[in-house]
Design a protein around this motif. Structure first.
Motif, PDB file in Angstrom:
ATOM      1  N   ILE A  32      -9.417  12.068  10.321  1.00 43.08           N
ATOM      2  CA  ILE A  32      -9.618  11.507   8.993  1.00 43.08           C
ATOM      3  C   ILE A  32      -8.553  10.456   8.737  1.00 43.08           C
ATOM      4  O   ILE A  32      -7.496  10.464   9.384  1.00 43.08           O
ATOM      5  CB  ILE A  32      -9.578  12.583   7.887  1.00 43.08           C
ATOM      6  CG1 ILE A  32      -8.199  13.240   7.816  1.00 43.08           C
ATOM      7  CG2 ILE A  32     -10.662  13.613   8.089  1.00 43.08           C
ATOM      8  CD1 ILE A  32      -8.031  14.181   6.633  1.00 43.08           C
ATOM      9  N   ASP A  33      -8.839   9.546   7.805  1.00 47.31           N
ATOM     10  CA  ASP A  33      -7.837   8.553   7.470  1.00 47.31           C
ATOM     11  C   ASP A  33      -7.010   9.011   6.284  1.00 47.31           C
ATOM     12  O   ASP A  33      -7.164  10.146   5.794  1.00 47.31           O
ATOM     13  CB  ASP A  33      -8.474   7.187   7.218  1.00 47.31           C
ATOM     14  CG  ASP A  33      -9.412   7.181   6.009  1.00 47.31           C
ATOM     15  OD1 ASP A  33      -9.309   8.098   5.162  1.00 47.31           O
ATOM     16  OD2 ASP A  33     -10.247   6.261   5.899  1.00 47.31           O
ATOM     17  N   GLU A  34      -6.135   8.146   5.787  1.00 49.27           N
ATOM     18  CA  GLU A  34      -5.228   8.519   4.710  1.00 49.27           C
ATOM     19  C   GLU A  34      -5.950   8.825   3.407  1.00 49.27           C
ATOM     20  O   GLU A  34      -5.410   9.472   2.509  1.00 49.27           O
ATOM     21  CB  GLU A  34      -4.211   7.398   4.480  1.00 49.27           C
ATOM     22  CG  GLU A  34      -4.851   6.061   4.130  1.00 49.27           C
ATOM     23  CD  GLU A  34      -3.858   4.917   4.133  1.00 49.27           C
ATOM     24  OE1 GLU A  34      -2.651   5.201   4.164  1.00 49.27           O
ATOM     25  OE2 GLU A  34      -4.299   3.757   4.120  1.00 49.27           O
ATOM     26  N   ASN A  35      -7.204   8.348   3.292  1.00 52.92           N
ATOM     27  CA  ASN A  35      -8.002   8.617   2.093  1.00 52.92           C
ATOM     28  C   ASN A  35      -8.917   9.819   2.266  1.00 52.92           C
ATOM     29  O   ASN A  35      -9.838  10.024   1.477  1.00 52.92           O
ATOM     30  CB  ASN A  35      -8.826   7.374   1.734  1.00 52.92           C
ATOM     31  CG  ASN A  35      -7.946   6.187   1.384  1.00 52.92           C
ATOM     32  OD1 ASN A  35      -6.990   6.327   0.631  1.00 52.92           O
ATOM     33  ND2 ASN A  35      -8.254   5.020   1.944  1.00 52.92           N
ATOM     34  N   GLY A 103       4.137   3.766  12.649  1.00 53.69           N
ATOM     35  CA  GLY A 103       5.528   3.632  12.237  1.00 53.69           C
ATOM     36  C   GLY A 103       5.922   4.863  11.442  1.00 53.69           C
ATOM     37  O   GLY A 103       5.779   5.992  11.908  1.00 53.69           O
ATOM     38  N   ASP A 104       6.410   4.671  10.219  1.00 52.48           N
ATOM     39  CA  ASP A 104       6.789   5.788   9.354  1.00 52.48           C
ATOM     40  C   ASP A 104       5.690   6.141   8.363  1.00 52.48           C
ATOM     41  O   ASP A 104       5.850   7.063   7.557  1.00 52.48           O
ATOM     42  CB  ASP A 104       8.075   5.451   8.582  1.00 52.48           C
ATOM     43  CG  ASP A 104       9.273   5.323   9.497  1.00 52.48           C
ATOM     44  OD1 ASP A 104      10.172   4.539   9.171  1.00 52.48           O
ATOM     45  OD2 ASP A 104       9.303   6.027  10.529  1.00 52.48           O
ATOM     46  N   LYS A 105       4.574   5.414   8.407  1.00 52.47           N
ATOM     47  CA  LYS A 105       3.504   5.608   7.424  1.00 52.47           C
ATOM     48  C   LYS A 105       2.414   6.517   7.977  1.00 52.47           C
ATOM     49  O   LYS A 105       1.957   6.343   9.111  1.00 52.47           O
ATOM     50  CB  LYS A 105       2.905   4.261   7.023  1.00 52.47           C
ATOM     51  CG  LYS A 105       1.799   4.384   5.989  1.00 52.47           C
ATOM     52  CD  LYS A 105       1.196   3.016   5.679  1.00 52.47           C
ATOM     53  CE  LYS A 105       0.040   3.154   4.681  1.00 52.47           C
ATOM     54  NZ  LYS A 105      -0.607   1.850   4.411  1.00 52.47           N
ATOM     55  N   VAL A 106       1.997   7.470   7.166  1.00 50.10           N
ATOM     56  CA  VAL A 106       0.887   8.343   7.549  1.00 50.10           C
ATOM     57  C   VAL A 106      -0.412   7.582   7.363  1.00 50.10           C
ATOM     58  O   VAL A 106      -0.701   7.067   6.269  1.00 50.10           O
ATOM     59  CB  VAL A 106       0.869   9.626   6.696  1.00 50.10           C
ATOM     60  CG1 VAL A 106      -0.351  10.451   7.031  1.00 50.10           C
ATOM     61  CG2 VAL A 106       2.123  10.440   6.929  1.00 50.10           C
ATOM     62  N   ILE A 107      -1.224   7.481   8.429  1.00 48.45           N
ATOM     63  CA  ILE A 107      -2.500   6.765   8.332  1.00 48.45           C
ATOM     64  C   ILE A 107      -3.684   7.707   8.467  1.00 48.45           C
ATOM     65  O   ILE A 107      -4.835   7.276   8.436  1.00 48.45           O
ATOM     66  CB  ILE A 107      -2.583   5.666   9.410  1.00 48.45           C
ATOM     67  CG1 ILE A 107      -2.483   6.294  10.810  1.00 48.45           C
ATOM     68  CG2 ILE A 107      -1.524   4.607   9.189  1.00 48.45           C
ATOM     69  CD1 ILE A 107      -2.766   5.292  11.926  1.00 48.45           C
ATOM     70  N   GLY A 108      -3.406   9.000   8.622  1.00 48.02           N
ATOM     71  CA  GLY A 108      -4.498   9.955   8.742  1.00 48.02           C
ATOM     72  C   GLY A 108      -4.044  11.245   9.382  1.00 48.02           C
ATOM     73  O   GLY A 108      -2.844  11.559   9.421  1.00 48.02           O
ATOM     74  N   GLY A 109      -5.015  11.994   9.907  1.00 48.48           N
ATOM     75  CA  GLY A 109      -4.703  13.257  10.564  1.00 48.48           C
ATOM     76  C   GLY A 109      -5.760  13.590  11.589  1.00 48.48           C
ATOM     77  O   GLY A 109      -6.915  13.136  11.503  1.00 48.48           O
TER      78      GLY A 109
END
Length: 470
Positions: A32-35, A103-109
């Motif tokens: 899934i993405d960050e949304n 990088g340091d940003k969560v873009i999903g799981g």
């Protein structure tokens, strides 16, 4: 947005191979993405859940699985390993999930599901084996890859969040810390979080000062050499201070430490060295000390039952954890966390908590704080399982908790005049005033005669008549 759009162009060749592996592997894989929008749903996921790619891709995962673990992974930036999960009825699996970063940003799981539905339908013996495995998985899941174990501390109360920030800010220092608070408020959880945040390489070593007999405390803390005393171990024993070298020593219930030991602890804190019983040599140590107590340590200092110099030495930073009754807005989140843990432990799937039950839980003052709340939730989960209920309900509350709820409800529904009327001082004053008025009436206004009837000095009568404006 498609999954390919999350991937850098120069990596697409490798990713095509990876996608092929995802399709052929016999494990359900979801991305899934960050949304929380579903971006990958492989063939095994289609087979396990009976949901095609066309139905679920580019749609919110929660529309299909309200209890899905992946949204929690993205929200908390937390990794889970081999957690029992039942995203819908008659569907059982072990899921491992981890956040995806750019990088340091969560873009999903990404989640990996192993279907165990067939296993759940086997014999009673296999069910028991599965239960033991779930317990093991629960213990293993505690050792996750969180960046900070402060994430395990639950609370949204503003004052409580400030306390967490204070603990974080001093974690990497070498300052001694004194944690105060009532029993069951979570002092040891804070201590473990501070140790983990400190990044000290040594062990976290807890010792309960109230649980060790006075005559054994010195040997427990400092250790002893071979043959130091009758009953000593043949090879001697390493003490808790030495065991915590390079790490953190947690002196729980420090208020129960005997005065005779307090001076020895102070010496170690001042000099940084320990000497085993029966040894002539000392060992230099690097130990961070965190102490905790549920007692009024300042009052103990004033009464002479706790050394003032030791108090100031331990109190490099004071952290006071408030009781649960002062942060009742945190109760729902705590309850849901405990329900999740006990569902894993008992291989069950409780969908939620009835609103009426949650209201009742928030009414209570919880004298035993979080520890008591956790115990009650465990009872509720067990009763729900035995009654084949998918929700925790108020009817599952223990009798002693129901009595407390009734008491708080009665007082809560009373108006101020009713509460005022229960005050025994007010009752005494009311009866006293009415009796004086009655005596004055019988004595036809004569204070001398009224005082005789009341069997009190005349001066007392004058005082009380003035007090009650008679």
């Amino acid at each position: 947005m498609r999954l390919e759009e999350l991937i850098e162009p120069n990596l697409m060749g490798s990713c095509e191979i990876l996608f092929k592996i995802f399709e052929d592997i016999n494990i359900a894989i979801t991305v899934i993405d960050e949304n929380l929008i579903t971006r990958l749903w492989n063939a095994s996921a289609e087979k396990n859940y009976g949901i095609s790619r066309e139905e679920i891709l580019n749609k919110p995962i929660l529309d299909f699985f309200p209890n899905a673990l992946l949204p929690k992974v993205v929200k908390e930036e937390r990794t889970y390993k081999n957690v029992y999960n039942s995203p819908r009825d008659n569907c059982h699996n072990f899921i491992s999930a981890t956040p995806l970063y750019s990088g340091d940003k969560v873009i999903g799981g990404i989640g990996y599901d192993r279907d165990i539905s067939d296993l759940m339908n086997m014999s009673e013996l296999l069910d028991k084996t599965q239960l033991n495995l779930s317990k093991l998985e629960l213990e293993l899941s505690k050792f996750n890859n969180d960046k900070s174990s402060f994430k395990e501390i639950i609370g949204r109360n503003e004052k409580f969040l400030q306390i967490i920030e204070l603990a974080k800010s001093v974690a990497k220092s070498n300052l001694s810390i004194l944690i105060t608070g009532e029993s069951g408020t979570g002092k040891e959880i804070f201590t473990r979080a501070i140790h983990k945040e400190s990044e000290r390489e040594g062990y976290f070593v807890p010792i309960n000062c109230s649980a060790i007999p006075t005559e054994l405390m010195e040997s427990e803390l400092f250790g002893y050499e071979t043959g130091s005393f009758t009953g000593a171990l043949k090879d001697g024993k390493i003490g808790k201070f030495e065991l915590a070298n390079g790490g953190t020593l947690f002196l729980d219930e420090i208020g129960d430490m005997p005065l005779s030991m307090q001076s020895k602890i102070l010496r170690v804190l001042d000099d940084g060295v320990v000497t085993k019983i029966g040894s002539e040599t000392s060992t230099q140590l690097d130990v961070r000390i965190i102490a905790a107590t549920n007692k009024n340590i300042i009052k103990m200092v004033e009464e002479g039952t706790f050394r003032k110099d030791l108090y100031y030495r331990l109190n490099g930073v004071l952290i006071h954890i408030p009781p649960l009754r002062e942060r009742k807005e945190d109760i729902p989140e705590l309850v849901n966390e405990f329900v999740e843990k006990f569902c894993i432990e008992y291989s069950s799937n409780i969908k939620g908590v009835d609103p009426d039950l949650m209201i009742k839980l928030k009414q209570l003052d919880w004298e035993g704080n979080i520890r008591e709340l956790k115990s009650v939730v465990k009872v509720l989960v067990i009763h729900a399982i035995s009654n084949n209920s998918k929700n925790l309900e108020a009817r599952f509350l223990p009798d002693n908790i129901i009595e407390k709820v009734m008491e708080t409800t009665v007082i809560g529904e009373m108006d101020k005049d009713q509460i005022y009327s229960l005050d025994i001082n007010n009752i005494v004053e009311k009866v006293e005033k009415e009796t004086i008025i009655k005596a004055m009436s019988i004595a036809k206004g004569s204070k001398t005669e009224a005082a005789k009837l009341l069997n009190i000095p005349r001066s007392t009568l004058y005082f009380k008549m003035d007090k009650y404006n008679i």
